[in-house]
Write a protein that holds these residues in place. Structure first.
Motif, PDB file in Angstrom:
ATOM      1  N   TRP A 226       0.850  -1.206   0.000  1.00  0.00           N
ATOM      2  CA  TRP A 226       0.000   0.000   0.000  1.00  0.00           C
ATOM      3  C   TRP A 226       0.882   1.251   0.000  1.00  0.00           C
ATOM      4  CZ3 TRP A 226      -5.161   1.784   0.339  1.00  0.00           C
ATOM      5  CH2 TRP A 226      -5.285   3.114   0.750  1.00  0.00           C
ATOM      6  N   ASN A 227       1.848   1.271   0.925  1.00  0.00           N
ATOM      7  CA  ASN A 227       2.695   2.461   1.048  1.00  0.00           C
ATOM      8  C   ASN A 227       3.486   2.726  -0.224  1.00  0.00           C
ATOM      9  OD1 ASN A 227       1.788   2.973   3.609  1.00  0.00           O
ATOM     10  ND2 ASN A 227       3.552   2.075   4.646  1.00  0.00           N
ATOM     11  N   LEU A 228       3.992   1.663  -0.862  1.00  0.00           N
ATOM     12  CA  LEU A 228       4.736   1.840  -2.118  1.00  0.00           C
ATOM     13  C   LEU A 228       3.819   2.427  -3.192  1.00  0.00           C
ATOM     14  CD1 LEU A 228       6.795  -1.479  -2.115  1.00  0.00           C
ATOM     15  CD2 LEU A 228       7.701   0.819  -1.751  1.00  0.00           C
TER      16      LEU A 228
ATOM     17  N   THR B 239       8.974   5.404  -0.754  1.00  0.00           N
ATOM     18  CA  THR B 239      10.063   4.599  -1.300  1.00  0.00           C
ATOM     19  C   THR B 239      11.034   4.220  -0.176  1.00  0.00           C
ATOM     20  OG1 THR B 239      11.570   6.452  -1.724  1.00  0.00           O
ATOM     21  CG2 THR B 239       9.917   5.961  -3.420  1.00  0.00           C
ATOM     22  N   ALA B 240      12.112   3.533  -0.561  1.00  0.00           N
ATOM     23  CA  ALA B 240      13.139   3.175   0.422  1.00  0.00           C
ATOM     24  C   ALA B 240      13.743   4.419   1.076  1.00  0.00           C
ATOM     25  CB  ALA B 240      14.235   2.356  -0.261  1.00  0.00           C
ATOM     26  N   ALA B 241      13.711   5.549   0.377  1.00  0.00           N
ATOM     27  CA  ALA B 241      14.249   6.787   0.950  1.00  0.00           C
ATOM     28  C   ALA B 241      13.495   7.213   2.198  1.00  0.00           C
ATOM     29  CB  ALA B 241      14.205   7.904  -0.092  1.00  0.00           C
ATOM     30  N   ASP B 242      12.263   6.726   2.358  1.00  0.00           N
ATOM     31  CA  ASP B 242      11.482   7.060   3.549  1.00  0.00           C
ATOM     32  C   ASP B 242      11.816   6.156   4.732  1.00  0.00           C
ATOM     33  OD1 ASP B 242       9.634   9.181   2.481  1.00  0.00           O
ATOM     34  OD2 ASP B 242       9.190   7.575   1.063  1.00  0.00           O
TER      35      ASP B 242
ATOM     36  N   TRP C  76      12.886  -8.789   0.322  1.00  0.00           N
ATOM     37  CA  TRP C  76      12.641  -7.635  -0.520  1.00  0.00           C
ATOM     38  C   TRP C  76      13.902  -7.341  -1.327  1.00  0.00           C
ATOM     39  CZ3 TRP C  76      10.325  -3.820   3.720  1.00  0.00           C
ATOM     40  CH2 TRP C  76       9.123  -4.369   4.199  1.00  0.00           C
ATOM     41  N   ASP C  77      13.763  -6.595  -2.423  1.00  0.00           N
ATOM     42  CA  ASP C  77      14.945  -6.250  -3.211  1.00  0.00           C
ATOM     43  C   ASP C  77      15.680  -5.071  -2.569  1.00  0.00           C
ATOM     44  OD1 ASP C  77      13.672  -3.880  -3.952  1.00  0.00           O
ATOM     45  OD2 ASP C  77      13.071  -4.615  -5.928  1.00  0.00           O
ATOM     46  N   ALA C  78      16.729  -4.616  -3.246  1.00  0.00           N
ATOM     47  CA  ALA C  78      17.575  -3.562  -2.669  1.00  0.00           C
ATOM     48  C   ALA C  78      16.839  -2.234  -2.515  1.00  0.00           C
ATOM     49  CB  ALA C  78      18.820  -3.362  -3.539  1.00  0.00           C
ATOM     50  N   ASP C  79      15.722  -2.084  -3.208  1.00  0.00           N
ATOM     51  CA  ASP C  79      14.918  -0.863  -3.084  1.00  0.00           C
ATOM     52  C   ASP C  79      13.778  -1.020  -2.079  1.00  0.00           C
ATOM     53  OD1 ASP C  79      16.394   0.607  -4.990  1.00  0.00           O
ATOM     54  OD2 ASP C  79      15.349  -0.445  -6.610  1.00  0.00           O
ATOM     55  N   GLY C  80      13.791  -2.124  -1.342  1.00  0.00           N
ATOM     56  CA  GLY C  80      12.747  -2.313  -0.333  1.00  0.00           C
ATOM     57  C   GLY C  80      11.413  -2.740  -0.902  1.00  0.00           C
TER      58      GLY C  80
END
Length: 601
Positions: free
Chosen positions: A537-539, A544-547, A584-588
């Motif tokens: 949902w959040n994605l 993003t991973a920056a958060d 999860w991948d490197a980008d979360g």
């Protein structure tokens, strides 16, 4: 169905349409209820890009299968929506007796859609559902609203409502039930206010059925004994409440002080649970079916801050205390009472006042900005007045009502907001306790401690002790605690039952109650499913991973004094490991394989 009622009540506040629908058994089994089931419905029905305060956002009140049973401390429900403070999926959890009453009225969930043209409240009596005018209630605080509605509906009806903060669409507004219980986090009260909904009044005469009565009785007895025999769940929380943690966290150098500028406060004991018990405490108080009684019924006789009510919890005492460099417990209690009366989240309120105090102390804001309020560290009277103004939406309180991130951003210093995903962090310094920092950063609703309480093993040594300063194993620990908490939140149980029982005991309770076969592993897997759905949902809502990060201060500025002097958070080292543990991948982003394994693909 057993445990679940099997029915959902749906109300369109815009059209006035009231309908009921059946709960699908397979959804109930896989998402359990409350937080999990509410999230599933939000994911299926609402665009994650929705404006949280628009009619298109939905507001879901969801109980769990154990809510309303005599399982230990199982009286909770969740409010699920898109939170205006964070922009994330929100599930704010509350106790009291409102959740059980919704089930006794015949509903597992209440889904609210649209927006009423004028202020209304809902009156639900079993099958009878009315949308009533609330013009005479608009502007009233929580006690006034509750008393008025009990008088015009039923004296024993249970009431969830907003105060002036929710009406004013404060981003830190709570939904209050049973007078002083709060679904506090992420600004769910503003969503209720945006729908012109003042209150939901419920009275039910039904019951919750059980699949295997003898097995459920045995499981309840076993769980109750384990909790009562635990030194924290059975004794500590009843004697001193959660506020017993003030001195414990201060002793390890993990008590955030002066808006997280330090991790130790020399006079912290003046606002601790032991001091409260010796002076203001009237009696311990529990929610429906509670065997722990961590609630505090308190009274202040000091004329300057005179009042009575409930609280403070640990986070509240910290937020209005050490985080503002204040050790006046009477002032802390008065601020807590105002939050209960006006309907404000105490954690975000305390964190926002602390942020404002640092802005004032540094000269970023002046008396002109605060409209004459000398809001510097240590000024207890100004702190209390700031809370009152926020609750009423007056003066500088209008800016405080936005939360600390938006407040600090208004003056060009967002880095002074101690938030994750724009939500204020609670009372544990991530520099002193490494795992809790990882939990804050990755939490699906922003700065939050109760969705992965790694403090338990890292500081309290429950159910086992780990080194708070190391990062070894923290990714696995945090992910496990997040999954377990997502599952138990979904049952309608209190988090504090984990001071005594764990996944195997929850599985026994759920199996005997519902008739579905749960194991400890499948119970935790259900929580992992909920966690990943929240992540999706959040994605989709743009995060993003920056958060997944912490305020720069916690990554770069060491703690100045106390037992954790010199420590900083090592989040950048832990985060990739956490993504790996999560699948999860490197980008979360959850991988296809992980989603497939959880039946989310």
């Amino acid at each position: 169905m057993h445990g679940w009622i099997g029915r959902i009540l749906r109300i369109d506040l815009g059209t006035g349409k009231v309908s009921t629908e059946a709960l699908k058994p397979e959804l109930a089994r896989d998402y359990i209820g409350a937080r999990g089931l509410g999230t599933k419905y939000m994911y299926d029905e609402v665009d994650p890009m929705v404006d949280p305060l628009s009619p298109a956002n939905k507001l879901i009140f969801a109980s769990g299968p154990m809510t309303g049973t005599f399982a230990p401390s199982a009286g909770r429900y969740d409010v699920v929506t898109k939170g205006p403070l964070t922009g994330t999926i929100a599930a704010s959890n509350s106790g009291g007796a409102w959740g059980p009453e919704l089930k006794y009225a015949g509903y597992d969930m209440l889904i609210l859609e649209g927006r009423a043209e004028k202020p209304v409240y809902l009156w639900i009596q079993d099958e009878k559902v009315e949308i009533r005018d609330a013009a005479h209630l608009w502007g009233k605080d929580v006690p006034e609203t509750t008393e008025a509605l009990n008088a015009e509906t039923a004296a024993d009806a249970k009431i969830a409502c907003i105060g002036p903060a929710g009406e004013n669409l404060s981003f830190i507004a709570a939904i209050m039930n049973d007078m002083q219980r709060a679904a506090g986090r992420t600004g769910v009260g503003a969503v209720m206010g945006s729908k012109n909904l003042k209150a939901v009044v419920v009275r039910g005469t039904g019951a919750v059925t059980v699949a295997d009565k003898d097995a459920f009785l045995a499981a309840v007895a076993k769980a109750s004994t384990m909790i009562k025999e635990h030194p924290v769940g059975g004794t500590g929380l009843r004697l001193y409440g959660t506020n017993v943690l003030v001195n414990i966290l201060n002793s390890v150098g993990g008590l955030p002080t002066a808006n997280f500028q330090d991790g130790h406060y020399p006079t912290a004991d003046k606002v601790g649970g032991e001091t409260l018990a010796a002076n203001q405490l009237q009696r311990p108080k529990g929610c429906f079916s509670c065997i722990i009684s961590c609630g505090r019924a308190t009274k202040v006789t000091n004329p300057k801050y005179k009042g009575e009510g409930e609280g403070p919890e640990y986070e509240t005492a910290w937020g209005f205390g050490p985080d503002c460099l204040i050790d006046d417990l009477d002032a802390v209690l008065k601020a807590n009472y105002y939050c209960n009366e006006y309907g404000i989240d105490t954690i975000s309120m305390g964190g926002t006042v602390a942020c404002a105090m640092e802005l004032f102390h540094r000269g970023v804001i002046t008396l002109e900005d605060t409209e004459g309020l000398e809001l510097d560290f240590g000024n207890a009277e100004a702190m209390v007045e700031a809370v009152r103004l926020t609750g009423l939406g007056q003066g500088f309180g209008r800016k405080l009502a936005l939360g600390s991130y938006r407040l600090a951003s208004l003056y060009g210093h967002p880095e002074l907001s101690m938030t994750v995903k724009k939500q204020e962090m609670p009372a544990y310094d991530p520099r002193a306790v490494q795992g809790i920092g990882l939990n804050y950063a990755t939490n699906n609703r922003g700065g939050c401690h109760v969705r992965g309480y790694s403090i338990s093993p890292e500081v309290l040594g429950v159910p086992f002790k780990v080194d708070k300063d190391t990062i070894d194993g923290k990714a696995e620990l945090v992910a496990l605690f997040q999954n377990l908490t997502a599952a138990l939140d979904s049952t309608g149980s209190c988090l504090f039952t984990t001071f005594g029982i764990g996944a195997p005991e929850f599985a026994e309770l759920m199996t005997s109650l519902t008739g579905f076969a749960y194991t400890g592993e499948s119970f935790v897997e259900a929580g992992e499913r909920v966690w990943n759905l929240e992540r999706l949902w959040n994605l989709k809502s743009g995060l993003t991973a920056a958060d997944d990060t912490l305020p720069p201060r916690l990554l770069k500025e060491p703690i100045v004094t106390g037992a954790s002097k010199g420590a900083v958070s090592r989040l950048p080292e832990m985060l990739p490991l956490y993504y790996g543990v999560r699948g999860w991948d490197a980008d979360g982003v959850p991988t296809k394989e992980k989603l497939s394994a959880l039946a989310l693909a």
